[in-house]
Design an enzyme around this catalytic site. Structure first.
Site, PDB file in Angstrom:
ATOM      1  N   ASP A  81      -6.487   0.728  46.997  1.00 12.49           N
ATOM      2  CA  ASP A  81      -7.766   0.574  47.684  1.00 12.49           C
ATOM      3  C   ASP A  81      -8.840   1.437  47.038  1.00 12.49           C
ATOM      4  OD1 ASP A  81      -6.858  -1.190  49.705  1.00 12.49           O
ATOM      5  OD2 ASP A  81      -6.001   0.486  50.820  1.00 12.49           O
ATOM      6  N   TYR A 135       4.503   7.032  45.303  1.00 14.64           N
ATOM      7  CA  TYR A 135       3.193   7.591  45.625  1.00 14.64           C
ATOM      8  C   TYR A 135       3.312   9.083  45.947  1.00 14.64           C
ATOM      9  CZ  TYR A 135       1.120   2.915  46.234  1.00 14.64           C
ATOM     10  OH  TYR A 135       0.648   1.643  46.038  1.00 14.64           O
TER      11      TYR A 135
END
Length: 245
Positions: free
Chosen positions: A52, A111
């Site tokens: 994003d 992540y």
């Protein structure tokens, strides 16, 4: 056609994220335009993950096809030359078989989420961490994290805009480590739901603030209600680290 696999690092602060969007530059658009400028070919870049706006990457992987057989080190140099106005850099390029797909061939994605936990913020790390001034109970967060490991229905941690067909995901790693004034969360899974990492972090932070007991995280999995979970953590602290194939 020749298939090329590239590995990319970028700061997402001023970008629209990975995917092309009207009116603001995205990582995909920057790289596709750079490839066109040196090759003369219009390509479609496929990424291993669609980050994003505001999310960073250390090892995003993507692939594209060209009609030319080019030396990979020259591709790196050319892309980085034309992408130089932006905080995007390609640091590896290699030939890939035609059946390789950056997204669908992936078996694991990793992540890191960074939290700066101290009374005062940071100029250097602005837009690169989530600054939380009040002390967090890391032990409570670690306990809560254990409930999320494994295969679950992650509806409570799924964005309303998520297009995934199923909320069932398998979280293979969720480690929380405190290093001086920084708390790092390491998360791994074959794939993630939209906003899943940031929604998990937002809920674990409420445990760290002693707003919730650690056991409440287990209840969140059971109720399957996004509104019952915590806020979505800021994009600034999230880094796409690597993809395994």
């Amino acid at each position: 056609m020749y298939r090329y696999k590239i590995t990319i690092e970028y700061l997402g602060t001023d970008l629209a994220g990975w995917q092309r969007q009207a009116g603001i530059m995205s990582v995909q658009q920057i790289l596709e335009e750079a490839i066109y400028k040196f090759s003369g070919e219009q390509v479609v870049l496929f990424g291993s993950g669609r980050t994003d706006a505001g999310v960073h990457a250390i090892g995003q992987v993507a692939h594209f096809d060209l009609s030319k057989n080019l030396e990979t080190h020259k591709i790196i140099t050319a892309i980085n030359y034309f992408a130089r106005p932006y905080s995007v850099i390609v640091w590896n390029c290699e030939m890939a078989p035609n059946n390789f797909h950056a997204r669908f061939s992936a078996v694991s994605r990793h992540y890191i989420y960074r939290i700066l936990n101290r009374p005062y913020s940071s100029v250097i790390n602005r837009d690169r961490v989530w600054w939380i001034s009040s002390p967090l109970d890391v032990l409570a967060m670690q306990k809560a994290a254990t409930y999320l490991l494994g295969k679950h229905d992650f509806t409570s941690f799924r964005a309303s805009s998520c297009q995934s067909k199923s909320p069932i995901k398998t979280l293979t790693e969720l480690n929380i480590i405190k290093e001086d004034e920084e708390i790092k969360l390491y998360l791994s899974a074959p794939s993630f739901l939209h906003h899943m990492v940031r929604n998990i972090v937002g809920s674990l932070v409420l445990v760290g603030k002693n707003v919730w007991q650690a056991e409440y995280i287990k209840e969140l999995l059971e109720v399957k209600d996004r509104k019952a979970a915590g806020p979505t953590a800021p994009a600034s602290g999230l880094y796409f680290v690597r993809t395994e194939y």
